[in-house]
Design a protein around this motif. Structure first.
Motif, mmCIF file in Angstrom:
data_model
loop_
_atom_site.group_PDB
_atom_site.id
_atom_site.type_symbol
_atom_site.label_atom_id
_atom_site.label_comp_id
_atom_site.label_asym_id
_atom_site.label_seq_id
_atom_site.Cartn_x
_atom_site.Cartn_y
_atom_site.Cartn_z
ATOM 1 N N GLY A 46 -3.358 110.869 73.880
ATOM 2 C CA GLY A 46 -4.762 110.498 74.035
ATOM 3 C C GLY A 46 -5.718 111.412 73.289
ATOM 4 O O GLY A 46 -6.921 111.407 73.556
ATOM 5 N N LEU A 47 -5.190 112.188 72.340
ATOM 6 C CA LEU A 47 -6.031 113.158 71.627
ATOM 7 C C LEU A 47 -6.538 112.656 70.282
ATOM 8 O O LEU A 47 -7.451 113.255 69.721
ATOM 9 N N GLY A 48 -5.970 111.588 69.761
ATOM 10 C CA GLY A 48 -6.438 111.097 68.474
ATOM 11 C C GLY A 48 -5.349 110.405 67.699
ATOM 12 O O GLY A 48 -4.434 109.816 68.280
ATOM 13 N N ARG A 49 -5.453 110.545 66.360
ATOM 14 C CA ARG A 49 -4.492 109.897 65.472
ATOM 15 C C ARG A 49 -4.601 110.517 64.089
ATOM 16 O O ARG A 49 -5.520 111.281 63.814
ATOM 17 N N LEU A 50 -3.654 110.185 63.238
ATOM 18 C CA LEU A 50 -3.746 110.587 61.837
ATOM 19 C C LEU A 50 -4.515 109.529 61.068
ATOM 20 O O LEU A 50 -4.277 108.336 61.231
ATOM 21 N N GLN A 51 -5.424 109.967 60.236
ATOM 22 C CA GLN A 51 -6.100 109.043 59.323
ATOM 23 C C GLN A 51 -5.231 108.860 58.092
ATOM 24 O O GLN A 51 -5.033 107.758 57.602
ATOM 25 N N ASP A 52 -4.708 109.996 57.597
ATOM 26 C CA ASP A 52 -3.781 110.008 56.472
ATOM 27 C C ASP A 52 -3.045 111.347 56.515
ATOM 28 O O ASP A 52 -3.207 112.106 57.470
ATOM 29 N N ALA A 53 -2.273 111.650 55.506
ATOM 30 C CA ALA A 53 -1.451 112.868 55.522
ATOM 31 C C ALA A 53 -2.282 114.151 55.538
ATOM 32 O O ALA A 53 -1.789 115.199 55.950
ATOM 33 N N ASP A 54 -3.538 114.080 55.121
ATOM 34 C CA ASP A 54 -4.375 115.275 55.027
ATOM 35 C C ASP A 54 -5.459 115.368 56.100
ATOM 36 O O ASP A 54 -6.108 116.410 56.225
ATOM 37 N N THR A 55 -5.662 114.286 56.858
ATOM 38 C CA THR A 55 -6.791 114.231 57.784
ATOM 39 C C THR A 55 -6.376 113.670 59.134
ATOM 40 O O THR A 55 -5.734 112.621 59.210
ATOM 41 N N GLY A 56 -6.767 114.370 60.191
ATOM 42 C CA GLY A 56 -6.571 113.884 61.546
ATOM 43 C C GLY A 56 -7.896 113.485 62.149
ATOM 44 O O GLY A 56 -8.955 113.975 61.741
ATOM 45 N N LEU A 57 -7.853 112.580 63.107
ATOM 46 C CA LEU A 57 -9.037 112.158 63.855
ATOM 47 C C LEU A 57 -8.798 112.520 65.307
ATOM 48 O O LEU A 57 -7.870 111.993 65.933
ATOM 49 N N LEU A 58 -9.612 113.433 65.843
ATOM 50 C CA LEU A 58 -9.439 113.893 67.212
ATOM 51 C C LEU A 58 -10.577 113.400 68.089
ATOM 52 O O LEU A 58 -11.749 113.450 67.690
ATOM 53 N N ASP A 59 -10.217 112.943 69.284
ATOM 54 C CA ASP A 59 -11.186 112.474 70.260
ATOM 55 C C ASP A 59 -11.879 113.699 70.874
ATOM 56 O O ASP A 59 -11.222 114.552 71.472
ATOM 57 N N VAL A 60 -13.192 113.778 70.729
ATOM 58 C CA VAL A 60 -13.943 114.963 71.159
ATOM 59 C C VAL A 60 -13.818 115.176 72.667
ATOM 60 O O VAL A 60 -13.559 116.291 73.134
ATOM 61 N N ALA A 61 -13.988 114.123 73.464
ATOM 62 C CA ALA A 61 -13.921 114.258 74.926
ATOM 63 C C ALA A 61 -12.521 114.651 75.383
ATOM 64 O O ALA A 61 -12.361 115.510 76.265
ATOM 65 N N ALA A 62 -11.499 114.055 74.784
ATOM 66 C CA ALA A 62 -10.121 114.391 75.157
ATOM 67 C C ALA A 62 -9.787 115.816 74.751
ATOM 68 O O ALA A 62 -9.093 116.533 75.485
ATOM 69 N N LEU A 63 -10.284 116.239 73.603
ATOM 70 C CA LEU A 63 -10.056 117.608 73.140
ATOM 71 C C LEU A 63 -10.689 118.600 74.114
ATOM 72 O O LEU A 63 -10.073 119.585 74.503
ATOM 73 N N ARG A 64 -11.906 118.328 74.527
ATOM 74 C CA ARG A 64 -12.578 119.195 75.500
ATOM 75 C C ARG A 64 -11.775 119.263 76.795
ATOM 76 O O ARG A 64 -11.545 120.342 77.349
ATOM 77 N N SER A 65 -11.328 118.114 77.281
ATOM 78 C CA SER A 65 -10.562 118.066 78.532
ATOM 79 C C SER A 65 -9.261 118.846 78.444
ATOM 80 O O SER A 65 -8.847 119.480 79.410
ATOM 81 N N ALA A 66 -8.619 118.788 77.291
ATOM 82 C CA ALA A 66 -7.345 119.488 77.113
ATOM 83 C C ALA A 66 -7.545 120.987 76.946
ATOM 84 O O ALA A 66 -6.726 121.788 77.395
ATOM 85 N N ALA A 67 -8.637 121.395 76.300
ATOM 86 C CA ALA A 67 -8.837 122.801 75.967
ATOM 87 C C ALA A 67 -9.579 123.588 77.039
ATOM 88 O O ALA A 67 -9.265 124.757 77.277
ATOM 89 N N GLU A 68 -10.540 122.985 77.689
ATOM 90 C CA GLU A 68 -11.420 123.733 78.594
ATOM 91 C C GLU A 68 -10.688 124.474 79.713
ATOM 92 O O GLU A 68 -11.053 125.617 80.020
ATOM 93 N N PRO A 69 -9.650 123.888 80.321
ATOM 94 C CA PRO A 69 -8.957 124.635 81.381
ATOM 95 C C PRO A 69 -8.305 125.942 80.897
ATOM 96 O O PRO A 69 -8.060 126.841 81.694
ATOM 97 N N GLN A 70 -8.045 126.043 79.602
ATOM 98 C CA GLN A 70 -7.431 127.248 79.041
ATOM 99 C C GLN A 70 -8.456 128.274 78.564
ATOM 100 O O GLN A 70 -8.100 129.407 78.256
ATOM 101 N N ALA A 71 -9.714 127.872 78.470
ATOM 102 C CA ALA A 71 -10.759 128.730 77.916
ATOM 103 C C ALA A 71 -11.024 129.939 78.815
ATOM 104 O O ALA A 71 -10.944 129.839 80.038
ATOM 105 N N THR A 72 -11.349 131.058 78.191
ATOM 106 C CA THR A 72 -11.595 132.275 78.960
ATOM 107 C C THR A 72 -13.053 132.716 78.950
ATOM 108 O O THR A 72 -13.461 133.471 79.820
ATOM 109 N N GLY A 73 -13.836 132.278 77.999
ATOM 110 C CA GLY A 73 -15.227 132.718 77.903
ATOM 111 C C GLY A 73 -16.156 131.891 78.775
ATOM 112 O O GLY A 73 -16.011 130.672 78.869
ATOM 113 N N GLU A 74 -17.120 132.570 79.412
ATOM 114 C CA GLU A 74 -18.091 131.868 80.255
ATOM 115 C C GLU A 74 -18.955 130.905 79.452
ATOM 116 O O GLU A 74 -19.429 129.902 79.990
ATOM 117 N N ASP A 75 -19.169 131.206 78.175
ATOM 118 C CA ASP A 75 -20.014 130.367 77.330
ATOM 119 C C ASP A 75 -19.206 129.364 76.511
ATOM 120 O O ASP A 75 -19.717 128.782 75.553
#
Length: 110
Positions: A46-75
């Motif tokens: 659910g994070l995105g897809r490949l556009q071509d061999a050089d470019t990926g397309l990532l879902d901004v909301a899904a990326l935030r959801s996947a990354a935020e629980p691992q984040a350490t900074g308050e900001d």
């Protein structure tokens, strides 16, 4: 921040978001997977897809959801928003702002 797609010939590729506190860069890193395997793994995660061999397309909301629980900074949330805003200023966001275009790199170089 790096979205990695890793796996081998005999295993199903997996997707993980790493270096979540490094918001100065955003890239998609592919390990020993084909473009088709990487595309399928990104879609299944659910994070995105490949556009071509050089470019990926990532879902901004899904990326935030996947990354935020691992984040350490308050900001972190504000810095993430800044990263997305910068991507928009560089023309890397889709018109609706939901997807960001990122370069594809080798996971070995990540």
């Amino acid at each position: 921040m790096i979205v990695e797609v890793v796996g081998g010939a005999d295993e199903r590729p997996g997707v993980q978001v790493v270096d979540v506190d490094d918001l100065a860069r955003l890239q998609l890193a592919l390990g020993a997977v084909t473009d088709e395997e990487a595309d399928r793994a990104l879609r299944e995660a659910g994070l995105g897809r490949l556009q071509d061999a050089d470019t990926g397309l990532l879902d901004v909301a899904a990326l935030r959801s996947a990354a935020e629980p691992q984040a350490t900074g308050e900001d972190w949330s504000q810095r993430f928003d800044g990263m997305v805003e910068q991507a928009g200023g560089e023309g890397r966001l889709t018109d609706d702002g939901a997807t960001v275009r990122v370069p594809v790199e080798s996971a070995a170089g990540a």
